[in-house]
Every structure is written in C-alpha cells, then in structure tokens.
Enzyme design. Structure first.
Site, PDB file in Angstrom:
ATOM      1  N   TRP A 189     -17.145  35.460 -17.150  1.00  0.00           N
ATOM      2  CA  TRP A 189     -16.044  36.417 -16.666  1.00  0.00           C
ATOM      3  C   TRP A 189     -16.470  36.964 -15.209  1.00  0.00           C
ATOM      4  CZ3 TRP A 189     -18.664  36.212 -21.189  1.00  0.00           C
ATOM      5  CH2 TRP A 189     -18.118  35.963 -22.527  1.00  0.00           C
ATOM      6  N   HIS A 190     -17.104  36.272 -14.534  1.00  0.00           N
ATOM      7  CA  HIS A 190     -17.404  36.765 -12.923  1.00  0.00           C
ATOM      8  C   HIS A 190     -16.579  36.053 -11.784  1.00  0.00           C
ATOM      9  CE1 HIS A 190     -21.343  37.994 -15.045  1.00  0.00           C
ATOM     10  NE2 HIS A 190     -20.401  38.853 -15.468  1.00  0.00           N
ATOM     11  N   SER A 191     -15.430  35.670 -12.056  1.00  0.00           N
ATOM     12  CA  SER A 191     -14.799  34.964 -10.990  1.00  0.00           C
ATOM     13  C   SER A 191     -14.455  35.702  -9.505  1.00  0.00           C
ATOM     14  CB  SER A 191     -13.329  34.779 -11.654  1.00  0.00           C
ATOM     15  OG  SER A 191     -13.112  34.087 -12.802  1.00  0.00           O
TER      16      SER A 191
END
Length: 603
Positions: free
Chosen positions: A534-536
């Site tokens: 979830w670290h785009s």
C-alpha cells in the site's frame, strides 16, 4: 446534503487525501481568508468508527469496502500470471484514514538522494518535527513535540511483539534500540510506535488533525463524492476543475459535469493512481497514450504515469498458543469482548481498540553470513546500492499479533489465536506505470502495470525473509506451528513441511535445511502471493523534464502555469518507509511553497 452551486475559489484541490488535507489545512491556518475547496471522490471520515477506532483498520480492505479503490493491474508473468490488486485511500484523509497506522520514517539520505533543490533532509527535518507530537519518549533531536499528528505506543502492549524482539536480539544476533525512526538507525530490533493519540486512543490522521478541526473557518470547503475529470485551462493556465458526482459515493446521482474555477491555483492531489490519470485526461502526457484515448495533447510530458514504485509484502500465518493476546477475536467481531474493549476505550483510550497488532520491527540488513546464503542474483544490487549505505535497510520484518489475510489469498481460518510474520522489501528495482485507456466497450479504464518482481533481484530478499522470519517464529514462546495453506507448498517429505507443533524449538536448535526443490517452492509461493505494501508512489515524478520528470522542485507541472501536484506521486525514488510520514511531509513542504508564492506568512 446538497452543495452550493460551484463558483470560484482561490485554490482548488483535485483530490482530498493525506497530502491535500495537510496543504489545505496549513494554508487555511496561515491565511483564514483564503477560499479553499477540496474535491474528494470518497466520503467524509469525520468521527466514523471504521476510521477513528484503530483496531478497525482491516475492515477498510474488505472486498466490499468503499473507503479504498482497488486498482487492478495487468496480469504479470512475474506473478505466475496473477493480476495484482493495489488498494489506495478513497475518502477524506485518504491513506491516513485507512492505513495500518505504523509510525515509520525513511533515512534522511533518501531525501538527499532525490537531488531536488529545497528537498534536502536538512530542509525537511524541521517540517518532520513540525507535523508530529512524539509521545513515545522525550527529547529526540529529530522528533517533534507539538505538531498535529500524534505518535504513541497505542492502547496496550502485546506479548507476541516482546517475544519477537527477544528472539531477534538473541538467536538473530541483532542489537536493540528504543528508536529506529531517528532517520539513521538501522538493523536493530525496536518497538513500533503508531499514529494513535495516546490520550484518546483514536487514529491520528490528516483529515481530523488538519481539516475537521477547522470547521469554524467558513472559507475552507470539502465537497465529498466528487470525482475530478480534468483540469480546465485558458492559454495553458489552469483556471478550474471539471468534476462529476462519484458513482460509488453517490449512486444514482446525476452524472453531468460541473466546473469550479480557481483564481490563484489548482493543486492535483489525487495520489499515485489519480494524479497522473487526471493529468492525462487534461491533455498532459505522452502523445501515444493521449492519441489512443482520443484526447488532444496540451503538453507533451512522457513521464506522466511512468516510474510507478511500491514495496513488496508477504504475510505468512502461524498458530499461537491458546490464551495468547491477539487481535483475532476483535477482528472476528466477538461481541462480548468487543463491548468490554470499547467500554475501556471510551473511558480512557486504552484496550485492544487502540491497537493495530504491530508492536515491534527490525529494519533489516543482511550480515556477511546471511548475504552468502542469499542467491547470487542479489549480490550486484547489494554492492551497487546497499553496501556503502548503512542507513538503508533491505526489508522490514515484523510480527502481527493476529491473522491478516493477504490480498491474493483471503483465506478464512477457524476461530483461535494466530500470529503472522510479515516481511517487505524497501527498495525493489522493478518499476511499473499507470495510464488511462479506453476499454472495449468505449469506457475509460486504467492501464496499470505494477512491475512487481520483474527484476530478478527483487525476489531474493523475500525468499530469505521467509526463511529468517520462520526461524524467528519457531523460537517464540507463543509458537504452535505453521498454517500450511499460508506457506509454500513444499514437496512431500521435505524438512520444511508445515505442521502444528506443541511448542517452540530451542533457541539453539539447528535451522531448517532447505533443498533446491524447497527453494523453488518458496520462490513460487512468493510469485503467487507477494503483494503491495500500500506504498504506491512516483507517477508524477519531481525530476528534470529531460529526465521524464512531471513537476519541478516547486511542484509546478512542466509546460503549464497555475498547476501543481502534491502527493506521493511526486516522489522520484523509492523510500525506505511506510509512506504516511512522507505524504504528510510533502504536504508541509507544499504548504510552505504555496504560502511563499502567495506572499503569506507561514508561521
């Protein structure tokens, strides 16, 4: 609630996630007369339990959730033909209202590596301190103590995390440190603070701490349920935004477009997926992509949507001893326990309601022995990037007190106590892209290539991470075996076969010996299960235009005026941290830049 007829504001934000809330909130504080509008496709988060009660965070990831967008990638051979799914925040406050709340900061050198004027760590550290109130321990020279975002140890301590640290500092032979988020400490076991208010036990997020606390300001507006279609230009000057009612937030609403004008500035802040696609719909991007979608090009910026990056995460579940304190019962919604914990949380902000199940971590770098045990495919990457940068971790290892199903295998397990090993790589080499496309039925879609594990070196630390975390868990007092369905499919008779156990192995027991077939099973497991963290980031990179950059160091989009981008999409290189800390930091820096340009004193 009906909104007033759109008219004109000074600044319009296209997107209302973490960074937008920080920028808009700061600017509204600096000059309350500024007329500011935030347009957000998702819904309000104000005081909703799913957002303010920390223990509820996994429910934002359920398949039925409307608080995140599930971005569906293209099938990838590197993932055994699997389609990657990458959720992103879809509500006022964005990721800060739905994330795991772990407090984590990148090494200072990550920001220096950007080579962006004004974004060096010496300029950013004062802003890092400005945005936080670090309640964990006093007098940390790089920490802040009177900022809006609260950082604490959460509402109670979980014993499984203590076991993880105890085994890590003995069997794994690493040191212990109270603080590994001082912008340099690495490769030591430590507690893991949280974005939770230590007094109230509530999540501390950008929406509540920067926007909702300014409800007294009549000039600060948030319109939820509004999807931004494109930026309106006059002679390459951004003058407004076209938007519609979002069909998910406002089902059945009129889909006709409205336009709101911005007299001073438009800020695109729709995140790593939303910002490049808004730019492309506005005619800013690569000629071939725009032409394919029938969009007239305004500015040729081939870097728009390129440079997509993330961290690769794997979660492996284990059985925990009966009676171990975990998050499982609360996540299953067992009403008797839920009521007891809620009563305590409402009373004093404590209990498992004020927990995320993550109390310890190591920002891991391999020692010489571990490096030798890793595939040669990783050696050149180690020498080129990590070897002479001792502050940069290869991966984070942690222990979940509970079972969190991976996105690609949402398995339901029988009621009992679990614990999970999680490991994720921080600087993978692979990159992807995010673009608009026209689907077969003529509707707009997203052409998203995640790139996960495309570079052969990226899977190696995951393969080693599985083995090392399994050895750590086997020695933890609460260990009662592996859950085979969440582990590699080892061949029959393998020494690595997963099974239930009566207790942990001795601290000095030999490690599992893996055969070549076992190693292949681990690699295939990772190609089947490795997922987003979830670290785009990175799709509107802050780089020189000639280097496929999209914005300059003042966040201006190349080739137009009055238009900035401010969110994680501007990050040019990957960062060794969970991303909320950097998203908020970008917001603080963007607010300073905009205030300076408008002649506003940013005290």
């Amino acid at each position: 609630m009906s909104h007033p007829i759109p008219s004109e504001f000074d600044i319009v934000f296209a997107g209302g996630g973490t960074t937008a809330c920080v920028v808009a909130g700061r600017l509204a504080t600096y000059d309350p007369s500024l007329r500011i509008l935030i347009l957000e496709a998702g819904q309000h988060t104000l005081d909703k339990p799913i957002h303010v009660q920390p223990s509820q965070y996994p429910f934002n990831q359920l398949p039925t959730s409307t608080t995140v967008t599930f971005n569906i990638g293209n099938p990838s051979p590197s993932l055994n033909g699997r389609v990657p799914i990458v959720p992103s925040g879809r509500c006022v406050g964005g990721g800060s209202c739905v994330n795991f709340m772990v407090y984590n900061r990148a090494p200072a050198s990550d920001y220096d590596d950007w080579g962006a004027d004004g974004w060096e760590s010496e300029n950013l550290i004062p802003l890092m301190k400005k945005l936080e109130t670090y309640e964990v321990q006093p007098s940390g020279p790089t920490h802040g103590y009177d900022g809006p975002i609260k950082v604490s140890s959460g509402g109670c301590k979980l014993g499984i995390s203590d076991e993880f640290i105890q085994v890590g500092t003995t069997y794994h032979k690493r040191q212990y440190a109270d603080d590994t988020d001082d912008l340099e400490t690495c490769n030591t076991y430590s507690p893991w603070p949280k974005y939770i208010d230590g007094t109230t036990g509530r999540r501390s997020d950008a929406a509540h701490q920067y926007i909702y606390n300014q409800s007294h300001n009549p000039n600060l507006h948030v319109w939820d349920g509004k999807r931004v279609k494109r930026i309106i230009f006059e002679d390459k000057r951004a003058v407004g935004v076209e938007f519609t009612s979002d069909p998910v937030s406002c089902p059945g609403a009129d889909q006709s477009s409205s336009i709101v004008r911005a007299s001073k500035l438009v800020v695109v802040s729709a995140g790593t997926f939303g910002s490049p696609t808004i730019l492309e719909r506005s005619g800013i991007g690569a000629e071939a992509i725009l032409k394919r979608c029938g969009i007239e090009q305004l500015v040729n910026l081939p870097g728009v949507g390129e440079n997509y990056q993330d961290h690769n995460l794997v979660i492996a579940p284990y059985l925990a001893v009966d009676g171990a304190v975990t998050m499982d019962a609360i996540w299953r919604g067992e009403s008797i326990l839920q009521g007891k914990y809620l009563e305590q949380w409402n009373s004093n902000g404590k209990s498992l309601i004020a927990q995320n199940g993550l109390d310890s971590k190591i920002k891991w770098r391999p020692d010489d022995e571990e490096l030798k045990a890793m595939s040669p495919t990783f050696q050149s990457r180690w020498k080129e990037f990590f070897q002479d940068r001792p502050d940069k971790a290869v991966a984070i290892f942690t222990a979940f007190s509970g079972y969190t199903p991976p996105l690609s295998r949402p398995t339901v397990l029988p009621p009992r106590s679990y614990m999970s090993a999680a490991y994720y790589t921080l600087y993978p080499v692979s990159v992807g892209s995010v673009h608009i496309k026209v689907t077969e039925n003529g509707e707009e879609g997203m052409d998203f290539t995640a790139g996960f594990l495309d570079d052969p070196s990226d899977i190696v630390p995951l393969d080693f991470g599985y083995k090392k975390t399994r050895e750590i868990f086997r020695r933890m007092a609460s260990y009662r075996g592996e859950i085979a369905v969440g582990h590699p499919d080892f061949p029959e008779g393998s020494a690595a076969t997963c099974r239930e156990a009566s207790g942990p192995v001795d601290l000095n027991a030999p490690d599992i010996v893996y055969t070549a077939e076992d190693d292949e099973a681990i690699s295939q497991f990772h190609r089947d299960i490795a997922q987003t963290s979830w670290h785009s980031l990175g799709t509107c990179a802050m780089k020189p235009e000639a280097d496929r950059g999209v914005v300059d160091t003042r966040l201006n989009v190349y080739g137009v005026s009055n238009l900035k981008v401010a969110d994680m999409s501007i990050v040019p290189l990957n960062i060794g941290t969970n991303t909320f800390s950097t998203a908020a930091l970008i917001g603080e820096r963007a607010a300073m830049i905009i205030a300076e340009e408008l002649g506003i004193n940013c005290i």
